[in-house]
Design a protein around this motif. Structure first.
Motif, mmCIF file in Angstrom:
data_model
loop_
_atom_site.group_PDB
_atom_site.id
_atom_site.type_symbol
_atom_site.label_atom_id
_atom_site.label_comp_id
_atom_site.label_asym_id
_atom_site.label_seq_id
_atom_site.Cartn_x
_atom_site.Cartn_y
_atom_site.Cartn_z
ATOM 1 N N SER A 10 0.818 -1.215 0.000
ATOM 2 C CA SER A 10 0.000 0.000 0.000
ATOM 3 C C SER A 10 0.847 1.258 0.000
ATOM 4 O O SER A 10 0.404 2.324 -0.455
ATOM 5 C CB SER A 10 -0.951 0.009 1.200
ATOM 6 O OG SER A 10 -0.225 0.017 2.422
ATOM 7 N N SER A 15 -3.010 7.537 -4.629
ATOM 8 C CA SER A 15 -4.152 8.070 -5.366
ATOM 9 C C SER A 15 -3.686 9.228 -6.232
ATOM 10 O O SER A 15 -2.709 9.917 -5.926
ATOM 11 C CB SER A 15 -5.260 8.525 -4.410
ATOM 12 O OG SER A 15 -4.837 9.648 -3.650
ATOM 13 N N THR A 37 -5.437 5.725 -9.643
ATOM 14 C CA THR A 37 -4.316 5.207 -8.867
ATOM 15 C C THR A 37 -3.036 5.258 -9.686
ATOM 16 O O THR A 37 -3.067 5.119 -10.911
ATOM 17 C CB THR A 37 -4.597 3.753 -8.447
ATOM 18 O OG1 THR A 37 -5.756 3.729 -7.602
ATOM 19 C CG2 THR A 37 -3.431 3.129 -7.707
ATOM 20 N N ASN A 64 -0.265 9.830 -0.904
ATOM 21 C CA ASN A 64 0.150 8.489 -0.495
ATOM 22 C C ASN A 64 -0.687 7.981 0.676
ATOM 23 O O ASN A 64 -1.620 8.645 1.132
ATOM 24 C CB ASN A 64 1.650 8.442 -0.175
ATOM 25 C CG ASN A 64 2.017 9.229 1.074
ATOM 26 O OD1 ASN A 64 1.164 9.691 1.833
ATOM 27 N ND2 ASN A 64 3.316 9.393 1.302
ATOM 28 N N HIS A 65 -0.363 6.791 1.174
ATOM 29 C CA HIS A 65 -1.167 6.148 2.208
ATOM 30 C C HIS A 65 -1.095 6.863 3.544
ATOM 31 O O HIS A 65 -1.916 6.599 4.434
ATOM 32 C CB HIS A 65 -0.732 4.687 2.375
ATOM 33 C CG HIS A 65 0.646 4.522 2.937
ATOM 34 N ND1 HIS A 65 1.763 5.090 2.366
ATOM 35 C CD2 HIS A 65 1.073 3.853 4.054
ATOM 36 C CE1 HIS A 65 2.828 4.782 3.093
ATOM 37 N NE2 HIS A 65 2.436 4.029 4.118
ATOM 38 N N ALA A 116 -5.785 2.759 -4.374
ATOM 39 C CA ALA A 116 -5.364 3.550 -3.225
ATOM 40 C C ALA A 116 -6.307 3.406 -2.031
ATOM 41 O O ALA A 116 -5.973 3.846 -0.926
ATOM 42 C CB ALA A 116 -5.252 5.012 -3.631
#
Length: 306
Positions: A10, A15, A37, A64-65, A116
């Motif tokens: 991940s 995104s 994504t 980002n995550h 994402a």
């Protein structure tokens, strides 16, 4: 095997949000705000996404995550396969995914589709040709089921968290017992280090540019019908119109969509004259299209990093 043992996949899946001006050729078809994504694929931060998300974009933003945000540059497009390469303007993580072995992927192979926001288990239900009406042919696309929502640019991963494909479309696929269910089509990811270096240094793929006409062609009831034309593209300038039925390329009859596109590409590189015979309201007409390089028709140029 992935680019960093500590983090999870991940961390490499971001995104993306692209803003496209209304004046862009693709704005009417693909919209002016596009979301999907992107996947980090190299130690120096390059990302790959599906090309239609960012073509003609004047702004591209990545998240980002961890919620960190960065603007991104469009480094290169490969219009033949439909992928785009991006580079964040500021550091936004360093975890990246390696490419997996596509030869090991066969119908029935268990994989995972991740974007994402979500990740699902899926399986390959087919490896076969895909033809898109926008002058696009993949010799071997990957079809999976069940389908993942928000598929655009999604990562298709094997059991080792290696990247196998990039999400392109939602489509109906045939599963077990001939049951038709919702699935996805993924563009195989097979860009090696040398190709990525070329794209980073030149702003485009290394393959010779194909002749582009600027048409959308639909295979309908055994006829190749012009469904749409981009303004000021070769087909538009030559006088081809929506509703025209394409009969032949350089005197050779064409009956199928992939055959039509390949017949045009066999004429030579971008810039070659494309002789078409069409039928309009029962009358046969001949046109000569002065093809162009698709890269020259995008609103936003790529940013070369060398």
């Amino acid at each position: 095997m992935s680019g960093n043992k500590i983090e999870t996949p991940s961390a490499a899946i971001l995104s993306i949000r692209a803003m496209v001006p209304e004046s862009a050729a693709t704005a009417g078809l693909l919209g002016t705000e596009r979301e999907g994504t992107a996947v980090r694929i190299s130690e120096d931060g390059l990302l790959v996404t599906i090309g239609y998300l960012v073509v003609d974009a004047e702004e591209v933003w990545l998240t980002n995550h961890l919620g960190e945000v960065s603007q991104a540059w469009i480094v290169a497009h490969d219009f033949d396969v439909g992928l785009a390469i991006l580079k964040p303007s500021a550091p936004i993580g360093n975890y990246w995914l390696r490419a997996g072995d596509l030869e090991e992927v066969i119908p029935g192979t268990a994989l995972r589709a991740s974007n994402a926001f979500n990740s699902i288990d899926c399986a390959v239900v087919g490896k076969r040709e895909f033809v898109g009406r926008w002058e696009y042919v993949l010799d071997e696309a990957l079809f999976t089921a069940p389908g993942i929502e928000d598929w655009s640019g999604s990562a298709l991963l094997n059991e080792h968290d290696e990247l196998l494909g990039i999400g392109s479309l939602a489509t109906e696929v045939q599963a077990a017992s001939n049951v038709v269910i919702q699935g996805n089509m993924f563009v195989p990811f097979c860009l090696g280090d040398d190709e990525l270096t070329f794209m980073r240094d030149h702003g485009r793929a290394s393959n010779s540019p194909r002749p582009w006409m600027g048409t959308l062609v639909q295979d309908f009831q055994g006829q190749l019908i012009v469904a749409g034309i981009y303004k000021d593209c070769p087909a538009h300038l030559a006088g081809v119109e929506p509703g025209d039925i394409i009969l032949s390329v350089d005197g050779e009859p064409v009956k199928q969509l992939a055959q039509f596109f390949r017949s045009v590409w066999l004429l030579g590189e971008a810039g070659v004259v494309v002789p078409l015979t069409i039928e309009r309201q029962g009358t046969k007409m001949k046109y000569k299209l002065n093809s162009v390089d698709r890269h020259l028709f995008q609103l936003s140029p790529t940013r070369i990093l060398n």
